[in-house]
Design a protein around this motif. Structure first.
Motif, mmCIF file in Angstrom:
data_model
loop_
_atom_site.group_PDB
_atom_site.id
_atom_site.type_symbol
_atom_site.label_atom_id
_atom_site.label_comp_id
_atom_site.label_asym_id
_atom_site.label_seq_id
_atom_site.Cartn_x
_atom_site.Cartn_y
_atom_site.Cartn_z
ATOM 1 N N TYR A 89 3.562 -0.994 7.397
ATOM 2 C CA TYR A 89 3.846 0.439 7.558
ATOM 3 C C TYR A 89 4.015 1.113 6.188
ATOM 4 N N LYS A 90 4.772 0.451 5.305
ATOM 5 C CA LYS A 90 4.958 1.007 3.953
ATOM 6 C C LYS A 90 3.619 1.096 3.221
ATOM 7 N N TYR A 91 2.802 0.066 3.394
ATOM 8 C CA TYR A 91 1.477 0.085 2.781
ATOM 9 C C TYR A 91 0.644 1.251 3.332
ATOM 10 N N SER A 92 0.662 1.428 4.643
ATOM 11 C CA SER A 92 -0.133 2.507 5.246
ATOM 12 C C SER A 92 0.339 3.873 4.766
ATOM 13 N N CYS A 93 1.648 4.020 4.585
ATOM 14 C CA CYS A 93 2.176 5.288 4.065
ATOM 15 C C CYS A 93 1.732 5.503 2.621
ATOM 16 N N ALA A 94 1.745 4.439 1.828
ATOM 17 C CA ALA A 94 1.312 4.547 0.432
ATOM 18 C C ALA A 94 -0.175 4.905 0.352
ATOM 19 N N GLN A 95 -0.945 4.473 1.355
ATOM 20 C CA GLN A 95 -2.373 4.798 1.419
ATOM 21 C C GLN A 95 -2.616 6.166 2.048
ATOM 22 N N GLU A 96 -1.527 6.827 2.442
ATOM 23 C CA GLU A 96 -1.575 8.131 3.096
ATOM 24 C C GLU A 96 -2.428 8.102 4.359
ATOM 25 N N ASP A 97 -2.255 7.016 5.135
ATOM 26 C CA ASP A 97 -2.982 6.895 6.396
ATOM 27 C C ASP A 97 -2.503 7.889 7.443
ATOM 28 N N ASN A 98 -1.247 8.302 7.345
ATOM 29 C CA ASN A 98 -0.684 9.332 8.227
ATOM 30 C C ASN A 98 -0.841 9.032 9.708
#
Length: 104
Positions: free
Chosen positions: A54-63
């Motif tokens: 989840y933190k990775y997806s947020c850092a990738q701005e997956d939103n």
């Protein structure tokens, strides 16, 4: 890398990182896994991996606004859907649907 479901490889790597962060697997744990018993250390490692992705997806701005879309996109096993709803509720104020939580 020959895991039966290649989509789950990132989750599995995160799961193993969780074991390292919590002190590594022990002999009892490996024995219980062989017999299909879910023990607390495995659950903790699963939850660690879920949050790491989840933190990775947020850092990738997956939103991601929907836990199911997040789970599908990152190959997270279905057994983690309930935990994904809980995490989204904690992180984003997402309302947990009661029906979905009861099924998992």
């Amino acid at each position: 890398m020959n895991w039966h479901n290649q989509d789950e490889v990132p989750f599995t790597i995160g799961h193993e990182i969780g074991h390292v962060m919590f002190g590594g697997p022990n002999t009892k744990q490996l024995c219980c896994i062989a017999y299909g018993t879910q023990i607390e250390e495995e659950r903790d490692a699963d939850i660690y991996s879920l949050h790491l992705l989840y933190k990775y997806s947020c850092a990738q701005e997956d939103n991601f606004y929907d836990p199911l879309s997040f789970v599908k996109a990152y190959g997270i096993p279905n057994r983690m859907i309930g935990e994904a709803y809980k995490m989204f509720a904690e992180e984003e104020g997402y309302d947990e649907p009661d029906l979905m939580m009861e099924n998992y």
